[in-house]
Write a protein that holds these residues in place. Structure first.
Motif, PDB file in Angstrom:
ATOM      1  N   LYS A  73       2.842  17.344   0.300  1.00 19.02           N
ATOM      2  CA  LYS A  73       4.176  17.054   0.838  1.00 19.02           C
ATOM      3  C   LYS A  73       4.072  16.447   2.230  1.00 19.02           C
ATOM      4  CE  LYS A  73       6.676  20.624  -1.713  1.00 19.02           C
ATOM      5  NZ  LYS A  73       7.351  21.915  -1.615  1.00 19.02           N
ATOM      6  N   ALA A  74       3.155  16.982   3.036  1.00 19.32           N
ATOM      7  CA  ALA A  74       2.965  16.450   4.391  1.00 19.32           C
ATOM      8  C   ALA A  74       2.457  15.011   4.322  1.00 19.32           C
ATOM      9  CB  ALA A  74       1.995  17.326   5.176  1.00 19.32           C
ATOM     10  N   ALA A  75       1.548  14.738   3.398  1.00 18.28           N
ATOM     11  CA  ALA A  75       1.023  13.376   3.258  1.00 18.28           C
ATOM     12  C   ALA A  75       2.134  12.419   2.839  1.00 18.28           C
ATOM     13  CB  ALA A  75      -0.104  13.356   2.237  1.00 18.28           C
ATOM     14  N   ARG A  76       2.997  12.856   1.934  1.00 20.04           N
ATOM     15  CA  ARG A  76       4.113  11.998   1.506  1.00 20.04           C
ATOM     16  C   ARG A  76       5.094  11.757   2.648  1.00 20.04           C
ATOM     17  NH1 ARG A  76       5.285  10.471  -3.304  1.00 20.04           N
ATOM     18  NH2 ARG A  76       7.512  10.872  -3.111  1.00 20.04           N
ATOM     19  N   ARG A  77       5.320  12.774   3.480  1.00 15.59           N
ATOM     20  CA  ARG A  77       6.185  12.563   4.659  1.00 15.59           C
ATOM     21  C   ARG A  77       5.524  11.585   5.621  1.00 15.59           C
ATOM     22  NH1 ARG A  77       6.691  18.010   4.511  1.00 15.59           N
ATOM     23  NH2 ARG A  77       5.376  18.267   6.343  1.00 15.59           N
ATOM     24  N   ARG A  78       4.201  11.736   5.783  1.00 12.44           N
ATOM     25  CA  ARG A  78       3.453  10.854   6.686  1.00 12.44           C
ATOM     26  C   ARG A  78       3.588   9.394   6.255  1.00 12.44           C
ATOM     27  NH1 ARG A  78      -0.870  11.407  10.254  1.00 12.44           N
ATOM     28  NH2 ARG A  78      -2.325   9.673  10.273  1.00 12.44           N
ATOM     29  N   TRP A  79       3.569   9.157   4.954  1.00 14.16           N
ATOM     30  CA  TRP A  79       3.683   7.796   4.416  1.00 14.16           C
ATOM     31  C   TRP A  79       5.151   7.377   4.268  1.00 14.16           C
ATOM     32  CZ3 TRP A  79      -0.072   4.292   2.374  1.00 14.16           C
ATOM     33  CH2 TRP A  79      -1.395   4.708   2.508  1.00 14.16           C
ATOM     34  N   ASN A  80       6.082   8.223   4.671  1.00 17.10           N
ATOM     35  CA  ASN A  80       7.525   7.949   4.557  1.00 17.10           C
ATOM     36  C   ASN A  80       7.953   7.696   3.109  1.00 17.10           C
ATOM     37  OD1 ASN A  80       8.287   7.974   7.437  1.00 17.10           O
ATOM     38  ND2 ASN A  80       6.903   6.236   7.534  1.00 17.10           N
ATOM     39  N   CYS A  81       7.489   8.589   2.209  1.00 20.78           N
ATOM     40  CA  CYS A  81       7.862   8.475   0.788  1.00 20.78           C
ATOM     41  C   CYS A  81       9.190   9.179   0.547  1.00 20.78           C
ATOM     42  CB  CYS A  81       6.782   9.094  -0.102  1.00 20.78           C
ATOM     43  SG  CYS A  81       5.234   8.212  -0.047  1.00 20.78           S
ATOM     44  N   ARG A 110       0.846  -1.203   0.000  1.00 22.72           N
ATOM     45  CA  ARG A 110       0.000   0.000   0.000  1.00 22.72           C
ATOM     46  C   ARG A 110       0.873   1.242   0.000  1.00 22.72           C
ATOM     47  NH1 ARG A 110      -3.199   1.049   4.717  1.00 22.72           N
ATOM     48  NH2 ARG A 110      -4.072   2.749   3.554  1.00 22.72           N
ATOM     49  N   ARG A 111       1.903   1.227   0.840  1.00 19.06           N
ATOM     50  CA  ARG A 111       2.814   2.366   0.948  1.00 19.06           C
ATOM     51  C   ARG A 111       3.515   2.628  -0.381  1.00 19.06           C
ATOM     52  NH1 ARG A 111       7.678   2.356   1.145  1.00 19.06           N
ATOM     53  NH2 ARG A 111       8.805   4.240   1.589  1.00 19.06           N
ATOM     54  N   LYS A 112       4.029   1.568  -0.992  1.00 20.55           N
ATOM     55  CA  LYS A 112       4.741   1.703  -2.261  1.00 20.55           C
ATOM     56  C   LYS A 112       3.812   2.254  -3.352  1.00 20.55           C
ATOM     57  CE  LYS A 112       7.491  -0.981  -5.528  1.00 20.55           C
ATOM     58  NZ  LYS A 112       7.978  -2.311  -5.894  1.00 20.55           N
ATOM     59  N   SER A 113       2.592   1.761  -3.383  1.00 25.01           N
ATOM     60  CA  SER A 113       1.612   2.217  -4.364  1.00 25.01           C
ATOM     61  C   SER A 113       1.272   3.694  -4.153  1.00 25.01           C
ATOM     62  CB  SER A 113       0.349   1.370  -4.260  1.00 25.01           C
ATOM     63  OG  SER A 113      -0.649   1.865  -5.102  1.00 25.01           O
ATOM     64  N   PHE A 114       1.046   4.081  -2.891  1.00 20.15           N
ATOM     65  CA  PHE A 114       0.726   5.479  -2.599  1.00 20.15           C
ATOM     66  C   PHE A 114       1.878   6.387  -3.013  1.00 20.15           C
ATOM     67  CE2 PHE A 114       1.069   9.233   0.034  1.00 20.15           C
ATOM     68  CZ  PHE A 114      -0.163   9.818  -0.186  1.00 20.15           C
ATOM     69  N   CYS A 115       3.093   5.994  -2.666  1.00 19.98           N
ATOM     70  CA  CYS A 115       4.253   6.829  -2.995  1.00 19.98           C
ATOM     71  C   CYS A 115       4.397   7.006  -4.509  1.00 19.98           C
ATOM     72  CB  CYS A 115       5.517   6.230  -2.396  1.00 19.98           C
ATOM     73  SG  CYS A 115       5.555   6.300  -0.588  1.00 19.98           S
ATOM     74  N   ALA A 116       4.131   5.955  -5.263  1.00 18.81           N
ATOM     75  CA  ALA A 116       4.224   6.043  -6.723  1.00 18.81           C
ATOM     76  C   ALA A 116       3.151   6.974  -7.280  1.00 18.81           C
ATOM     77  CB  ALA A 116       4.090   4.651  -7.335  1.00 18.81           C
ATOM     78  N   ARG A 117       1.928   6.891  -6.733  1.00 24.02           N
ATOM     79  CA  ARG A 117       0.822   7.725  -7.221  1.00 24.02           C
ATOM     80  C   ARG A 117       0.988   9.188  -6.869  1.00 24.02           C
ATOM     81  NH1 ARG A 117      -3.935   5.914  -4.307  1.00 24.02           N
ATOM     82  NH2 ARG A 117      -2.478   4.687  -3.168  1.00 24.02           N
ATOM     83  N   SER A 118       1.651   9.465  -5.749  1.00 21.32           N
ATOM     84  CA  SER A 118       1.686  10.837  -5.244  1.00 21.32           C
ATOM     85  C   SER A 118       2.994  11.559  -5.552  1.00 21.32           C
ATOM     86  CB  SER A 118       1.455  10.822  -3.727  1.00 21.32           C
ATOM     87  OG  SER A 118       2.496  10.121  -3.083  1.00 21.32           O
TER      88      SER A 118
END
Length: 107
Positions: free
Chosen positions: A99-107, A82-90
């Protein structure tokens, strides 16, 4: 025949509850924190917000962010995928909340 299909479609559409307005969930987003990482970064929905959304939209599968550091996740786990998919999409998100959401997901 076309008229019957149209009437059937309208009957189904009218029996659905109205979609919740965005105003209903406004108070349930975490504030963006420019210095935080992981769960402290903000920029996503809080657990309270997710619960409210699920209540307003029965059958929803919405989940909160995967805030576990990548080093502590099993690479083949659902959370890691899920994390990998979110990071790729965002990747293209450049706004403060993105940017805050990407930091939250550790992207």
């Amino acid at each position: 025949m076309l008229q019957k299909q149209l009437l059937r479609h309208l009957a189904v559409e009218m029996s659905k509850p109205p979609a919740p307005s965005k105003k209903k969930s406004l108070g349930y987003y975490n504030k963006a924190n420019p210095t935080g990482t992981g769960a402290k970064a903000g920029g996503g929905m809080s657990q309270k917000g997710v619960n409210k959304y699920k209540k307003d939209n029965p059958g929803s599968k919405l989940k909160t962010a995967v805030t576990t550091p990548p080093s502590k996740l099993d690479p083949n786990s659902k959370a890691a995928k899920r994390r990998k998919s979110f990071c790729a999409r965002s990747k293209g998100w450049t706004g403060e909340r993105g940017k805050a959401a990407r930091r939250r997901w550790n992207c």
